[in-house]
Design an enzyme around this catalytic site. Structure first.
Site, PDB file in Angstrom:
ATOM      1  N   MET C   1       2.843  -0.884  -4.592  1.00  0.00           N
ATOM      2  CA  MET C   1       2.398  -0.906  -5.985  1.00  0.00           C
ATOM      3  C   MET C   1       3.351  -1.726  -6.850  1.00  0.00           C
ATOM      4  SD  MET C   1      -0.240   1.152  -5.909  1.00  0.00           S
ATOM      5  CE  MET C   1      -0.947   2.704  -5.406  1.00  0.00           C
ATOM      6  N   PRO C   2       3.562  -2.979  -6.524  1.00  0.00           N
ATOM      7  CA  PRO C   2       4.556  -3.746  -7.292  1.00  0.00           C
ATOM      8  C   PRO C   2       4.149  -3.926  -8.771  1.00  0.00           C
ATOM      9  CG  PRO C   2       3.988  -4.858  -5.224  1.00  0.00           C
ATOM     10  CD  PRO C   2       2.999  -3.762  -5.406  1.00  0.00           C
ATOM     11  N   ILE C   3       5.128  -3.710  -9.628  1.00  0.00           N
ATOM     12  CA  ILE C   3       4.992  -3.983 -11.065  1.00  0.00           C
ATOM     13  C   ILE C   3       5.899  -5.175 -11.355  1.00  0.00           C
ATOM     14  CG2 ILE C   3       5.298  -3.088 -13.398  1.00  0.00           C
ATOM     15  CD1 ILE C   3       3.323  -1.437 -11.792  1.00  0.00           C
TER      16      ILE C   3
END
Lengths: 61, 61, 61, 61, 61, 61
Positions: C1-3
């Site tokens: 879930m890269p931000i």
């Protein structure tokens, strides 16, 4: 699509983090009128050597 | 002078981080028309207890 | 879930931002082995008065 | 001493921001057992050209 | 109410962090004309695998 | 390679920002023993509607 970043001094339990995730998401959805799926939360645990207010580290207070 | 911050759940290898650094820099240079030297990247590894979507921690999904 | 958060000096067109969003997402998915839906990107435009390197504002270089 | 940063697409009214500040602070104080004075919140309004998911800008959805 | 976030490669001692907290707070108070109590500082230690410039990780330089 | 992010309520002049960039860079170089070229600073101006402490927006204080 709110992205929430919370930095705090380490020491919260997983149950506290679970509770923060749930309640902060509810708070934002109610206030900003968005679905829960739109809210992403990142928590960052800081050692007490890495937080300062008024120029003084937390470990020195 | 793009500054890139990427937070993701821990578990990426050093080789994956090496690849992310290289490819994200290329992507930004091509799109934004800047030299690679101008791009700085910070990666932050989050434990699965520290990431939530829709009010639910990643460890609980 | 890269931000992903990208701060750069203002002046990029919408087409450049569209291209950054597409290519940075591809770069991360290839490198970190995640689906595109998992990648969120925030762009922030900074005036040239609000960026410094080596103690000198960008407007003064 | 939680520091909260919230980035969302612009368009929230001042009343909505007032409500977010109040309710998010309450949520964190209840969950993390800290006084309201310890909670700082930063809100950042992003134009719809500056937010992407799955490689697509918000203005293109 | 300045909120300062500093990310750097790990390896600074507690004394160095203490000094950073004190001197950065002084610098901001002098320049921005605010009381020390208004300044909050967060420090984040990054492993050398998590920092890149020009597409190259710090560990590879 | 310190990356410094400073969020504050809008209203600082360009001269104040110039002074912050210079003095914060000096403070970090002295404390962390690094050359000025290694220090990058981002400043972000927040409207008074977008900053809260203790659950209350800055405009309401």
């Amino acid at each position: 699509m709110p992205i929430v970043q919370i930095d705090f001094v380490e020491g919260r339990t997983v149950d506290q983090k679970r509770d923060i995730a749930k309640k902060v998401t509810q708070a934002i959805c109610e206030s900003a009128n968005c679905p829960p799926e739109a809210v992403t939360i990142i928590l960052r645990d800081l050692p007490a050597t890495n937080f300062a207010r008024a120029g003084v580290l937390r470990i020195d207070r």
